[in-house]
Motif scaffolding. Structure first.
Motif, PDB file in Angstrom:
ATOM      1  N   MET A   1      14.058 -11.012  21.051  1.00  7.32           N
ATOM      2  CA  MET A   1      12.748 -11.204  20.430  1.00  7.32           C
ATOM      3  C   MET A   1      12.649 -12.557  19.741  1.00  7.32           C
ATOM      4  O   MET A   1      11.601 -13.218  19.781  1.00  7.32           O
ATOM      5  CB  MET A   1      12.482 -10.087  19.419  1.00  7.32           C
ATOM      6  N   VAL A   2      13.728 -12.995  19.126  1.00  6.95           N
ATOM      7  CA  VAL A   2      13.720 -14.307  18.459  1.00  6.95           C
ATOM      8  C   VAL A   2      13.535 -15.425  19.480  1.00  6.95           C
ATOM      9  O   VAL A   2      12.842 -16.413  19.210  1.00  6.95           O
ATOM     10  CB  VAL A   2      15.018 -14.498  17.651  1.00  6.95           C
ATOM     11  N   SER A   3      14.136 -15.268  20.665  1.00  6.45           N
ATOM     12  CA  SER A   3      13.933 -16.280  21.706  1.00  6.45           C
ATOM     13  C   SER A   3      12.467 -16.325  22.133  1.00  6.45           C
ATOM     14  O   SER A   3      11.926 -17.399  22.434  1.00  6.45           O
ATOM     15  CB  SER A   3      14.835 -15.989  22.908  1.00  6.45           C
ATOM     16  N   GLY A   4      11.807 -15.164  22.140  1.00  5.47           N
ATOM     17  CA  GLY A   4      10.381 -15.138  22.447  1.00  5.47           C
ATOM     18  C   GLY A   4       9.562 -15.810  21.364  1.00  5.47           C
ATOM     19  O   GLY A   4       8.583 -16.514  21.649  1.00  5.47           O
ATOM     20  N   LEU A   5       9.951 -15.597  20.103  1.00 10.10           N
ATOM     21  CA  LEU A   5       9.272 -16.254  18.990  1.00 10.10           C
ATOM     22  C   LEU A   5       9.435 -17.764  19.070  1.00 10.10           C
ATOM     23  O   LEU A   5       8.479 -18.518  18.819  1.00 10.10           O
ATOM     24  CB  LEU A   5       9.834 -15.727  17.665  1.00 10.10           C
ATOM     25  N   TRP A   6      10.614 -18.219  19.437  1.00 13.30           N
ATOM     26  CA  TRP A   6      10.850 -19.661  19.574  1.00 13.30           C
ATOM     27  C   TRP A   6       9.989 -20.249  20.690  1.00 13.30           C
ATOM     28  O   TRP A   6       9.444 -21.346  20.550  1.00 13.30           O
ATOM     29  CB  TRP A   6      12.334 -19.920  19.831  1.00 13.30           C
TER      30      TRP A   6
END
Length: 247
Positions: A25-30
């Protein structure tokens, strides 16, 4: 409610190799941040230029600027992205089209999303710029010309510094909108925050639809609140005491 909450699913390891679904999910936020900021740079440059052209006393330039605004503002963003992604490459010169199609699909989707989202937002920004410039009195423009400044110099040194101060709240709203509108880019396969949430909601091994969408709701909220706080600081930093009655 009989739903079994499973927030611990974010700490499980996905089959794609990340250490956890939280990292997923953090990679998606980035990706959302990278996409939105890149599109914002295009929107800001094009929007400022088009907004200025909407107010210059040259009919031809006004017509070109107005055409840009009406084209990109009145067609839904999703439709524009589909046209950019599926249609425009087919109309490029053969060499350019072949070179584009040989790019990594992720690069294709990202570049198209940046262009599409940037131009869509630029049309909205242009109208804010036009409104800000037209809110200034004609006396400021006439004073610049009377002092011997050319028209471009009058816009650069007299009109735009004042208009931008008035436009900051609306520009902040558009910056917040671009973060939210970036979710539409998932429709052409950009692996941003909402795309990852949808994938996690449908994942057979965990299947946590409520948790994943609550997560991105809080992420978008936090992102926009942070943007609002930062832009309010910018407003206070650039404001002129007494300008438009504000003390």
């Amino acid at each position: 409610m009989s739903y079994h909450w499973n927030w611990g699913a974010f700490l499980q390891q996905p089959p794609t190799g990340e250490s956890s679904y939280l990292e997923w999910m953090v990679s998606g936020l980035w990706m959302t941040l990278t996409l939105s900021v890149s599109a914002w740079l295009i929107a800001l440059v094009v929007g400022l230029l088009v907004g200025i052209l909407r107010t210059v006393p040259i009919v031809g330039l006004q017509l070109v600027a107005r055409s840009h605004v009406e084209l990109f503002r009145n067609i839904p963003l999703m439709v524009q992205l589909f046209i950019w992604y599926y249609v425009i490459p087919e109309f490029l010169p053969i060499d350019w089209g072949d070179e584009y199609k040989q790019l990594d699909p992720a690069i294709q989707r990202f570049s198209i999303s940046v262009i599409g989202l940037g131009l869509f937002t630029s049309a909205r920004l242009a109208e804010h710029v036009r409104a800000g410039l037209e809110a200034l009195s004609m006396g400021q423009k006439n004073a610049g010309i009377a002092l011997g400044l050319s028209l471009p110099q009058t816009y650069r040194y007299v009109l735009m510094p004042m208009a931008l101060r008035m436009m900051l709240p609306t520009l902040t709203s558009e910056l917040m909108n671009i973060f939210k509108n970036s979710a539409v880019c998932s429709t052409i396969g950009v692996v941003e925050l909402s795309y990852q949430a949808g994938a996690l909601a449908e994942c057979q091994s965990v299947c946590v639809p409520y948790e994943s969408f609550i997560f991105i709701t809080m992420a978008y909220l936090a992102l926009n609140l942070l943007t609002m706080v930062l832009m309010r600081r910018v407003e206070r930093w650039v404001w002129i005491p007494g300008f438009l009655g504000k003390h």
